[in-house]
Design a protein around this motif. Structure first.
Motif, PDB file in Angstrom:
ATOM      1  N   ASN A  89     -62.988  -9.029 -99.299  1.00  0.00           N
ATOM      2  CA  ASN A  89     -63.436  -7.687 -99.688  1.00  0.00           C
ATOM      3  C   ASN A  89     -62.298  -6.809-100.196  1.00  0.00           C
ATOM      4  O   ASN A  89     -62.470  -5.610-100.349  1.00  0.00           O
ATOM      5  N   ALA A  90     -61.136  -7.394-100.446  1.00  0.00           N
ATOM      6  CA  ALA A  90     -59.992  -6.612-100.917  1.00  0.00           C
ATOM      7  C   ALA A  90     -60.234  -6.090-102.325  1.00  0.00           C
ATOM      8  O   ALA A  90     -60.898  -6.734-103.134  1.00  0.00           O
ATOM      9  N   THR A  91     -59.699  -4.919-102.587  1.00  0.00           N
ATOM     10  CA  THR A  91     -59.736  -4.362-103.936  1.00  0.00           C
ATOM     11  C   THR A  91     -58.301  -4.221-104.423  1.00  0.00           C
ATOM     12  O   THR A  91     -57.370  -4.041-103.640  1.00  0.00           O
ATOM     13  N   TYR A  92     -58.142  -4.306-105.725  1.00  0.00           N
ATOM     14  CA  TYR A  92     -56.839  -4.243-106.358  1.00  0.00           C
ATOM     15  C   TYR A  92     -56.893  -3.127-107.384  1.00  0.00           C
ATOM     16  O   TYR A  92     -57.642  -3.206-108.352  1.00  0.00           O
ATOM     17  N   VAL A  93     -56.112  -2.066-107.146  1.00  0.00           N
ATOM     18  CA  VAL A  93     -56.167  -0.873-107.982  1.00  0.00           C
ATOM     19  C   VAL A  93     -54.941  -0.834-108.891  1.00  0.00           C
ATOM     20  O   VAL A  93     -53.811  -0.948-108.421  1.00  0.00           O
ATOM     21  N   TYR A  94     -55.194  -0.657-110.183  1.00  0.00           N
ATOM     22  CA  TYR A  94     -54.133  -0.619-111.181  1.00  0.00           C
ATOM     23  C   TYR A  94     -54.193   0.687-111.960  1.00  0.00           C
ATOM     24  O   TYR A  94     -55.255   1.248-112.168  1.00  0.00           O
ATOM     25  N   ALA A  95     -53.003   1.110-112.392  1.00  0.00           N
ATOM     26  CA  ALA A  95     -52.871   2.273-113.278  1.00  0.00           C
ATOM     27  C   ALA A  95     -52.108   1.806-114.513  1.00  0.00           C
ATOM     28  O   ALA A  95     -51.597   0.689-114.562  1.00  0.00           O
ATOM     29  N   GLN A  96     -52.027   2.669-115.477  1.00  0.00           N
ATOM     30  CA  GLN A  96     -51.319   2.354-116.708  1.00  0.00           C
ATOM     31  C   GLN A  96     -49.828   2.209-116.417  1.00  0.00           C
ATOM     32  O   GLN A  96     -49.232   3.019-115.714  1.00  0.00           O
ATOM     33  N   CYS A 105     -49.958  -2.430-110.518  1.00  0.00           N
ATOM     34  CA  CYS A 105     -50.721  -2.278-109.284  1.00  0.00           C
ATOM     35  C   CYS A 105     -50.211  -1.079-108.486  1.00  0.00           C
ATOM     36  O   CYS A 105     -49.004  -0.890-108.330  1.00  0.00           O
ATOM     37  N   ILE A 106     -51.142  -0.273-107.979  1.00  0.00           N
ATOM     38  CA  ILE A 106     -50.773   0.887-107.178  1.00  0.00           C
ATOM     39  C   ILE A 106     -51.348   0.797-105.766  1.00  0.00           C
ATOM     40  O   ILE A 106     -51.231   1.736-104.997  1.00  0.00           O
ATOM     41  N   SER A 107     -51.955  -0.352-105.422  1.00  0.00           N
ATOM     42  CA  SER A 107     -52.499  -0.529-104.077  1.00  0.00           C
ATOM     43  C   SER A 107     -51.676  -1.560-103.308  1.00  0.00           C
ATOM     44  O   SER A 107     -51.032  -2.428-103.895  1.00  0.00           O
ATOM     45  N   ASP A 108     -51.682  -1.469-101.989  1.00  0.00           N
ATOM     46  CA  ASP A 108     -50.930  -2.387-101.138  1.00  0.00           C
ATOM     47  C   ASP A 108     -51.460  -3.816-101.212  1.00  0.00           C
ATOM     48  O   ASP A 108     -50.753  -4.758-100.883  1.00  0.00           O
ATOM     49  N   SER A 109     -52.696  -3.999-101.643  1.00  0.00           N
ATOM     50  CA  SER A 109     -53.297  -5.332-101.680  1.00  0.00           C
ATOM     51  C   SER A 109     -52.551  -6.284-102.608  1.00  0.00           C
ATOM     52  O   SER A 109     -52.589  -7.498-102.422  1.00  0.00           O
ATOM     53  N   CYS A 110     -51.831  -5.764-103.588  1.00  0.00           N
ATOM     54  CA  CYS A 110     -51.080  -6.625-104.517  1.00  0.00           C
ATOM     55  C   CYS A 110     -49.761  -7.094-103.919  1.00  0.00           C
ATOM     56  O   CYS A 110     -49.115  -7.981-104.482  1.00  0.00           O
ATOM     57  N   MET A 113     -48.393 -12.060-100.497  1.00  0.00           N
ATOM     58  CA  MET A 113     -47.901 -13.272-101.140  1.00  0.00           C
ATOM     59  C   MET A 113     -49.054 -14.079-101.742  1.00  0.00           C
ATOM     60  O   MET A 113     -48.879 -14.808-102.709  1.00  0.00           O
ATOM     61  N   PHE A 114     -50.245 -13.936-101.187  1.00  0.00           N
ATOM     62  CA  PHE A 114     -51.405 -14.704-101.634  1.00  0.00           C
ATOM     63  C   PHE A 114     -52.365 -13.886-102.490  1.00  0.00           C
ATOM     64  O   PHE A 114     -53.508 -14.267-102.679  1.00  0.00           O
ATOM     65  N   SER A 115     -51.895 -12.768-103.012  1.00  0.00           N
ATOM     66  CA  SER A 115     -52.732 -11.935-103.867  1.00  0.00           C
ATOM     67  C   SER A 115     -53.136 -12.714-105.118  1.00  0.00           C
ATOM     68  O   SER A 115     -52.299 -13.357-105.754  1.00  0.00           O
ATOM     69  N   PRO A 116     -54.421 -12.674-105.491  1.00  0.00           N
ATOM     70  CA  PRO A 116     -54.848 -13.396-106.688  1.00  0.00           C
ATOM     71  C   PRO A 116     -54.422 -12.721-107.991  1.00  0.00           C
ATOM     72  O   PRO A 116     -54.529 -13.321-109.057  1.00  0.00           O
ATOM     73  N   LEU A 117     -53.939 -11.488-107.904  1.00  0.00           N
ATOM     74  CA  LEU A 117     -53.512 -10.751-109.102  1.00  0.00           C
ATOM     75  C   LEU A 117     -52.041 -10.389-109.000  1.00  0.00           C
ATOM     76  O   LEU A 117     -51.541 -10.042-107.932  1.00  0.00           O
ATOM     77  N   SER A 118     -51.341 -10.449-110.118  1.00  0.00           N
ATOM     78  CA  SER A 118     -49.933 -10.074-110.188  1.00  0.00           C
ATOM     79  C   SER A 118     -49.779  -8.567-110.075  1.00  0.00           C
ATOM     80  O   SER A 118     -50.708  -7.818-110.344  1.00  0.00           O
ATOM     81  N   LYS A 119     -48.569  -8.138-109.740  1.00  0.00           N
ATOM     82  CA  LYS A 119     -48.304  -6.700-109.628  1.00  0.00           C
ATOM     83  C   LYS A 119     -48.309  -6.009-110.985  1.00  0.00           C
ATOM     84  O   LYS A 119     -48.671  -4.854-111.091  1.00  0.00           O
ATOM     85  N   GLU A 120     -47.888  -6.733-112.033  1.00  0.00           N
ATOM     86  CA  GLU A 120     -47.818  -6.127-113.363  1.00  0.00           C
ATOM     87  C   GLU A 120     -48.376  -7.072-114.415  1.00  0.00           C
ATOM     88  O   GLU A 120     -48.199  -8.280-114.337  1.00  0.00           O
ATOM     89  N   TRP A 121     -49.025  -6.450-115.398  1.00  0.00           N
ATOM     90  CA  TRP A 121     -49.605  -7.182-116.524  1.00  0.00           C
ATOM     91  C   TRP A 121     -49.198  -6.504-117.816  1.00  0.00           C
ATOM     92  O   TRP A 121     -49.164  -5.268-117.877  1.00  0.00           O
ATOM     93  N   VAL A 122     -48.905  -7.286-118.837  1.00  0.00           N
ATOM     94  CA  VAL A 122     -48.527  -6.758-120.151  1.00  0.00           C
ATOM     95  C   VAL A 122     -49.661  -7.068-121.113  1.00  0.00           C
ATOM     96  O   VAL A 122     -50.134  -8.212-121.188  1.00  0.00           O
ATOM     97  N   ARG A 123     -50.102  -6.053-121.845  1.00  0.00           N
ATOM     98  CA  ARG A 123     -51.192  -6.249-122.813  1.00  0.00           C
ATOM     99  C   ARG A 123     -50.678  -7.052-124.005  1.00  0.00           C
ATOM    100  O   ARG A 123     -49.624  -6.748-124.555  1.00  0.00           O
TER     101      ARG A 123
END
Length: 127
Positions: A89-96, A105-110, A113-123
């Motif tokens: 039920n974890a949520t992953y919150v991102y900002a620009q 990522c701006i939430s602690d869920s990222c 070590m086993f987070s399914p999403l990376s901390k940063e993404w490049v478009r």
């Protein structure tokens, strides 16, 4: 009859102002749709594709898809929220990100070590 016409015109004028204002408050702001690559991986290795209320995170090895996860997406004007479909039920919150194109990522869920999403993404797609 003259007063009826004026009343209708007044209501139309009010609607012309109120409706666009109400739409601007409903989260119809920035679209986060697009293709992103995870920071810290080789180009094209870990990809996140966002389209509307769904996102797919894919990992490629040796040019072939090795793993994919699907997320539900809630897009806001200043952030985007991901929830793993069929997962925890974890949520992953991102900002620009600082580059005004990527996601950070701006939430602690990222931080896990086993987070399914990376901390940063490049478009990587053009918009």
């Amino acid at each position: 009859m003259f007063s009826v016409v004026n009343a209708v015109k007044s209501r139309l004028a009010i609607g012309a102002v109120v409706i666009p204002f109400a739409l601007s408050l409903t989260g119809c702001g920035k679209s986060w749709d697009g293709r992103y690559e995870a920071v810290g991986y080789r180009s094209g290795e870990v990809v996140l594709e966002i389209k509307g209320s769904t996102a797919v995170r894919s990992r490629f090895q040796y040019g072939s898809l090795s793993f994919a996860s699907e997320f539900s997406v809630e897009q806001k004007s200043d952030k985007v929220i991901f929830s793993l479909k069929g997962g925890d039920n974890a949520t992953y919150v991102y900002a620009q990100a600082a580059d005004d194109r990527g996601l950070k990522c701006i939430s602690d869920s990222c931080d896990s070590m086993f987070s399914p999403l990376s901390k940063e993404w490049v478009r990587v797609d053009k918009k």
